[in-house]
Design a protein around this motif. Sequence first.
Motif, PDB file in Angstrom:
ATOM      1  N   GLN A  27       0.721  -1.396   0.038  1.00 44.89           N
ATOM      2  CA  GLN A  27      -0.030  -0.028  -0.086  1.00 44.89           C
ATOM      3  C   GLN A  27       0.909   1.130   0.119  1.00 44.89           C
ATOM      4  N   GLU A  28       2.230   1.181   0.048  1.00 45.46           N
ATOM      5  CA  GLU A  28       2.929   2.428   0.228  1.00 45.46           C
ATOM      6  C   GLU A  28       2.424   3.774  -0.468  1.00 45.46           C
ATOM      7  N   GLY A  29       2.384   3.487  -1.791  1.00 41.08           N
ATOM      8  CA  GLY A  29       2.213   4.348  -2.648  1.00 41.08           C
ATOM      9  C   GLY A  29       0.789   5.137  -2.541  1.00 41.08           C
ATOM     10  N   HIS A  30      -0.059   4.341  -1.948  1.00 36.23           N
ATOM     11  CA  HIS A  30      -1.359   4.835  -1.599  1.00 36.23           C
ATOM     12  C   HIS A  30      -1.611   5.439  -0.240  1.00 36.23           C
ATOM     13  N   LEU A  31      -1.621   6.740  -0.083  1.00 30.30           N
ATOM     14  CA  LEU A  31      -1.495   7.442   1.250  1.00 30.30           C
ATOM     15  C   LEU A  31      -2.489   7.451   2.205  1.00 30.30           C
ATOM     16  N   HIS A  32      -3.672   7.251   1.441  1.00 28.84           N
ATOM     17  CA  HIS A  32      -5.026   7.224   2.312  1.00 28.84           C
ATOM     18  C   HIS A  32      -5.710   5.864   2.444  1.00 28.84           C
ATOM     19  N   THR A  33      -5.143   4.895   2.608  1.00 26.00           N
ATOM     20  CA  THR A  33      -5.775   3.599   2.680  1.00 26.00           C
ATOM     21  C   THR A  33      -6.578   3.520   4.123  1.00 26.00           C
ATOM     22  N   PRO A  34      -7.563   3.178   4.315  1.00 23.84           N
ATOM     23  CA  PRO A  34      -8.391   3.231   5.825  1.00 23.84           C
ATOM     24  C   PRO A  34      -8.112   1.828   6.521  1.00 23.84           C
ATOM     25  N   ILE A  67       2.702  13.539  16.833  1.00 21.83           N
ATOM     26  CA  ILE A  67       3.274  13.641  15.883  1.00 21.83           C
ATOM     27  C   ILE A  67       3.181  12.193  14.979  1.00 21.83           C
ATOM     28  N   ALA A  68       3.028  12.536  13.665  1.00 17.42           N
ATOM     29  CA  ALA A  68       2.316  11.246  12.678  1.00 17.42           C
ATOM     30  C   ALA A  68       3.100  11.297  11.273  1.00 17.42           C
ATOM     31  N   SER A  69       3.238  10.257  10.568  1.00 21.92           N
ATOM     32  CA  SER A  69       3.469  10.142   9.191  1.00 21.92           C
ATOM     33  C   SER A  69       2.135  11.005   8.684  1.00 21.92           C
ATOM     34  N   ASP A  70       2.352  11.639   7.645  1.00 15.40           N
ATOM     35  CA  ASP A  70       1.145  12.507   6.875  1.00 15.40           C
ATOM     36  C   ASP A  70       0.131  11.339   6.080  1.00 15.40           C
ATOM     37  N   THR A  71       0.508  10.216   6.020  1.00 12.40           N
ATOM     38  CA  THR A  71      -0.701   9.191   5.563  1.00 12.40           C
ATOM     39  C   THR A  71      -1.662   9.168   6.147  1.00 12.40           C
ATOM     40  N   GLY A  72      -3.038   8.677   5.610  1.00 14.99           N
ATOM     41  CA  GLY A  72      -4.245   8.561   6.250  1.00 14.99           C
ATOM     42  C   GLY A  72      -4.320   7.582   7.168  1.00 14.99           C
ATOM     43  N   LEU A  75      -2.572   8.888  10.311  1.00 16.86           N
ATOM     44  CA  LEU A  75      -3.525   9.922  11.215  1.00 16.86           C
ATOM     45  C   LEU A  75      -4.807   9.438  11.794  1.00 16.86           C
ATOM     46  N   GLN A  76      -5.392   8.598  11.040  1.00 14.63           N
ATOM     47  CA  GLN A  76      -6.637   8.098  11.472  1.00 14.63           C
ATOM     48  C   GLN A  76      -6.259   7.086  12.893  1.00 14.63           C
ATOM     49  N   THR A  77      -5.007   6.282  12.914  1.00 15.26           N
ATOM     50  CA  THR A  77      -4.763   5.840  13.919  1.00 15.26           C
ATOM     51  C   THR A  77      -4.448   6.648  15.266  1.00 15.26           C
TER      52      THR A  77
END
Length: 218
Positions: A27-34, A67-72, A75-77
């Motif tokens: 999934q790496e290239g998919h920034l916003h996998t739920p 602080i978080a990675s900017d991936t969805g 951020l959801q976590t």
Amino acid sequence: MTISTNGRRIFIARHGETVFNKAARIQEGHLHTPLTHEGCKQAVLMGRGLLAYLQKEGLKTDNLQLIASDTGRALQTLGLICGAIDTNYHEHVSDKRLREIDMGDWGGCYYKDLFSNMSELMDEQHYLFKKQAPNGESYADVRVRLSSWIMMQEFTSDMLIISHGMTSRVLRGLLCGLPNIADYDAPAAQSLAQGSMVMICDGTETLIVDGDGDGETA
């Protein structure tokens, strides 16, 4: 070399299980996998475990730097953990240097379509990718960007960091002063089950939440 955190506690966790993790898809290239339902539960349990630790140590949740990675998925976590510890998600800082290792041309692919057996990809001793994806990052690349992030930190408060499987292992390795692993040119701390959280203080790592999910995949 061990990194001094000035006595501050650095809590580090990987995001919860995502729909790509569940499907064994890169999934790496998919920034916003739920997150899946299980991933949401993992995040909440990490939050509850963190809260129990903070209360035991007499620490306030609102003193945590978020602080978080900017991936969805990260951020959801973080949002779910913030709900569990009753602190303000909107005060977080996101940083793309905390993203997962870039899997280049393999992003979005199913592992089964690339490899007949995961042993073709994974180093069973270290549980690291032994092949670099075409147009992807090496572990040395990850080490360089994480070292850049660490150098900018003043460590004036406790931190909660939400990152990714491989990236968080290299980050933990750097903070604990672990040596580079031969053939990878980067350190990597022990692999942990998804849903786990550790705390690092002045180079010493403590397991805070022991998850029960699968190991790292990008």
